[in-house]
Write an enzyme that holds these catalytic residues in place. Structure first.
Site, mmCIF file in Angstrom:
data_model
loop_
_atom_site.group_PDB
_atom_site.id
_atom_site.type_symbol
_atom_site.label_atom_id
_atom_site.label_comp_id
_atom_site.label_asym_id
_atom_site.label_seq_id
_atom_site.Cartn_x
_atom_site.Cartn_y
_atom_site.Cartn_z
ATOM 1 N N CYS A 116 36.839 29.000 44.515
ATOM 2 C CA CYS A 116 36.834 28.068 43.375
ATOM 3 C C CYS A 116 37.173 26.630 43.776
ATOM 4 O O CYS A 116 36.914 25.701 43.011
ATOM 5 C CB CYS A 116 37.786 28.565 42.297
ATOM 6 S SG CYS A 116 37.243 30.149 41.640
ATOM 7 N N HIS A 118 39.071 22.740 37.820
ATOM 8 C CA HIS A 118 38.295 23.974 37.905
ATOM 9 C C HIS A 118 38.513 24.785 36.627
ATOM 10 O O HIS A 118 39.642 24.943 36.170
ATOM 11 C CB HIS A 118 38.750 24.767 39.134
ATOM 12 C CG HIS A 118 38.241 26.160 39.152
ATOM 13 N ND1 HIS A 118 36.897 26.450 39.087
ATOM 14 C CD2 HIS A 118 38.886 27.360 39.202
ATOM 15 C CE1 HIS A 118 36.742 27.761 39.112
ATOM 16 N NE2 HIS A 118 37.931 28.331 39.172
ATOM 17 N N ASN A 122 33.995 31.102 34.191
ATOM 18 C CA ASN A 122 34.334 30.624 35.535
ATOM 19 C C ASN A 122 33.108 30.791 36.436
ATOM 20 O O ASN A 122 32.780 31.906 36.839
ATOM 21 C CB ASN A 122 35.525 31.421 36.067
ATOM 22 C CG ASN A 122 35.948 30.983 37.462
ATOM 23 O OD1 ASN A 122 35.260 30.201 38.117
ATOM 24 N ND2 ASN A 122 37.068 31.495 37.927
HETATM 25 C C1 LIG Z 1 42.800 37.890 34.107
HETATM 26 C C2 LIG Z 1 43.680 37.260 33.030
HETATM 27 C C3 LIG Z 1 42.837 36.573 31.983
HETATM 28 C C4 LIG Z 1 44.460 38.388 32.355
HETATM 29 O O1 LIG Z 1 45.291 37.823 31.367
HETATM 30 P P1 LIG Z 1 46.816 38.230 31.282
HETATM 31 O O2 LIG Z 1 47.363 37.533 30.112
HETATM 32 O O3 LIG Z 1 47.430 37.965 32.625
HETATM 33 O O4 LIG Z 1 46.726 39.755 30.993
HETATM 34 P P2 LIG Z 1 47.397 40.951 31.806
HETATM 35 O O5 LIG Z 1 46.726 41.122 33.124
HETATM 36 O O6 LIG Z 1 48.882 40.794 31.747
HETATM 37 O O7 LIG Z 1 47.010 42.145 30.876
HETATM 38 C C5 LIG Z 1 47.565 42.290 29.559
HETATM 39 C C6 LIG Z 1 46.956 43.521 28.921
HETATM 40 O O8 LIG Z 1 45.604 43.227 28.581
HETATM 41 C C7 LIG Z 1 44.752 44.231 29.105
HETATM 42 N N1 LIG Z 1 43.469 43.630 29.434
HETATM 43 C C8 LIG Z 1 43.064 43.112 30.609
HETATM 44 N N2 LIG Z 1 41.813 42.656 30.496
HETATM 45 C C9 LIG Z 1 41.424 42.897 29.245
HETATM 46 C C10 LIG Z 1 40.248 42.647 28.518
HETATM 47 N N3 LIG Z 1 39.173 42.049 29.073
HETATM 48 N N4 LIG Z 1 40.195 42.998 27.217
HETATM 49 C C11 LIG Z 1 41.250 43.579 26.618
HETATM 50 N N5 LIG Z 1 42.400 43.875 27.247
HETATM 51 C C12 LIG Z 1 42.474 43.505 28.543
HETATM 52 C C13 LIG Z 1 45.478 44.746 30.329
HETATM 53 O O9 LIG Z 1 45.024 46.035 30.650
HETATM 54 C C14 LIG Z 1 46.900 44.732 29.860
HETATM 55 O O10 LIG Z 1 47.133 45.877 29.077
HETATM 56 P P3 LIG Z 1 48.561 46.648 29.154
HETATM 57 O O11 LIG Z 1 49.556 45.636 28.709
HETATM 58 O O12 LIG Z 1 48.348 47.790 28.254
HETATM 59 O O13 LIG Z 1 48.711 47.026 30.605
HETATM 60 C C15 LIG Z 1 44.677 36.258 33.664
HETATM 61 O O14 LIG Z 1 45.615 36.953 34.449
HETATM 62 C C16 LIG Z 1 44.021 35.231 34.480
HETATM 63 O O15 LIG Z 1 43.277 34.407 33.980
HETATM 64 N N6 LIG Z 1 44.307 35.214 35.785
HETATM 65 C C17 LIG Z 1 43.751 34.239 36.682
HETATM 66 C C18 LIG Z 1 42.322 34.579 36.900
HETATM 67 C C19 LIG Z 1 41.591 33.493 37.584
HETATM 68 O O16 LIG Z 1 41.624 32.383 37.167
HETATM 69 N N7 LIG Z 1 40.887 33.850 38.662
HETATM 70 C C20 LIG Z 1 40.085 32.948 39.364
HETATM 71 C C21 LIG Z 1 40.952 32.048 40.153
HETATM 72 S S1 LIG Z 1 40.110 30.654 40.542
#
Ligand SMILES: CC(C)(COP(=O)(O)OP(=O)(O)OC[C@H]1O[C@@H](n2cnc3c(N)ncnc32)[C@H](O)[C@@H]1OP(=O)(O)O)[C@@H](O)C(=O)NCCC(=O)NCCS
Length: 332
Positions: free
Chosen positions: A116, A257, A287
């Site tokens: 990214c 980004h 993204n």
């Molecule tokens: C991936 C991301 C959106 C997840 O959001 P989050 O708030 O961290 O969510 P969590 O991983 O804590 O998950 C929370 C809950 O939602 C659930 N969940 C995850 N993805 C889900 C989806 N698409 N739909 C519904 N529920 C979802 C998880 O299973 C978890 O459930 P649980 O509490 O029963 O275990 C976030 O971590 C993120 O944006 N990370 C960075 C990703 C990124 O930018 N990557 C590229 C880098 S350049």
């Protein structure tokens, strides 16, 4: 003492595939919902290629758009620097495939792998060739077909990514103090374990087993990546500003980004930026990895937010980890 020869962005081209995939459509494939995706990421829809469309095709379309905008011929290009993590193939480099597609007969080029942060790394590399006087016209491309490497059975990753490409032209800035002013880049390989694609490389060459284990897809632990991105996006931008005796108050446009709206907002807050200084278009494209920043530059131009003299801070964090910020005085 003679003035510093600086690179400026002098034109931009973009391409996103026509097919938009909404959150509602993804919710038919995996256990997710429009509301969850919107609330946690800010994404409403993303664009995806028809299967079999390679990254080089999107990149070539973006460069075609750039050449039309600038009114120049492909054989005027000296160098192509292409950032991607979804090359058409391991080799040849996608830059070579694009060079052939667009008939940039005089250009040499190569790919940059920084996920990214790829576009900002490529921009910094391209700028060096203008500053040194080696080249006059450098095309920097960020292009990715993420839909080819995400697992559409994994709701934690498949909702995040989209496909797209953007390209900028770098030329010498005639105006003192305009153009690309400075950069700050870092890598931290200890973060590689949180976002990676394990299969297909020399570590795990493709076999039936690697495919059965789904090792040819993006693997991510979202939370550590999220926390790191929030911290480093702000830190690296502050670093490049402070190095130049500037602060958030001096910034006209912050182009980060587009990985997650919450990451962009947190970084902007750390810099003390107000809403009107921050460009956000993640709702439209998701993204797109190396393409998010040139696509966001395009939207900022369309909205009349980038004017000659605007102080622009670009920032990115990506797999690696890779971290980068570029400071620019907009020159057209
Ligand atoms: C991936 C991301 C959106 C997840 O959001 P989050 O708030 O961290 O969510 P969590 O991983 O804590 O998950 C929370 C809950 O939602 C659930 N969940 C995850 N993805 C889900 C989806 N698409 N739909 C519904 N529920 C979802 C998880 O299973 C978890 O459930 P649980 O509490 O029963 O275990 C976030 O971590 C993120 O944006 N990370 C960075 C990703 C990124 O930018 N990557 C590229 C880098 S350049």
């Amino acid at each position: 003492m003679s003035a510093v020869r600086r690179a400026k962005i002098s034109a931009l081209g973009r391409y996103v595939p026509p097919k938009a995939v909404t959150n509602y459509e993804l919710a038919k494939r995996v256990a997710t919902s429009h509301d969850w995706i919107l609330e946690r990421t800010g994404i409403v829809e993303r664009h995806m290629v028809e299967p079999g469309t390679p990254t080089s095709e999107l990149a070539a379309q973006a460069v075609g758009d750039l050449l039309r905008q600038r009114g120049m011929e492909p054989d005027e290009i000296d160098l192509i620097v292409l950032a991607t993590v979804t090359p058409d193939m391991f080799f040849p480099a996608t830059a070579c495939i694009v060079q052939n597609k667009i008939r940039a007969t005089r250009a040499w080029g190569f790919d940059v792998s920084a996920a990214c942060s790829g576009f900002l790394y490529a921009l910094t590399i391209g700028a060096q060739f203008i500053q040194s006087g080696a080249h006059d016209k450098v095309v920097v491309i960020g292009a990715d077909v993420m839909s080819g490497i995400v697992n559409f059975e994994d709701r934690t990753t498949c909702i995040l990514f989209g496909d797209g490409a953007g390209a900028v032209l770098l030329e010498q800035s005639e105006d003192e103090g305009f153009g690309i002013l400075d950069y700050a880049h870092e890598i931290d390989g200890s973060g590689g374990q949180f976002l990676y694609m394990p299969g297909g490389g020399s570590l795990n060459p493709s076999t039936h087993e690697t495919v059965d284990k789904k090792m040819h897809y993006v693997h991510q632990e979202g939370q550590p990546v999220f926390k790191y991105a929030v911290r480093k996006m702000g830190e690296i931008s502050r670093q490049v500003l402070e190095k130049n005796g500037l602060s958030g108050d001096d910034v006209d446009v912050f182009i980060a980004h587009q990985a997650n709206l919450r990451i962009i907002n947190a970084a902007a807050e750390k810099l003390g930026l107000k809403e009107h200084q921050v460009v956000k278009n993640i709702h439209k494209y998701g993204n797109t990895t190396a393409a998010t920043i040139p696509l966001a530059i395009g939207d900022a131009i369309d909205e009349g937010r980038l004017k000659k003299g605007s102080l622009v801070v670009f920032a990115a964090v990506g797999a690696g980890y890779t971290v980068g910020s570029v400071l620019s005085r907009w020159a057209y």
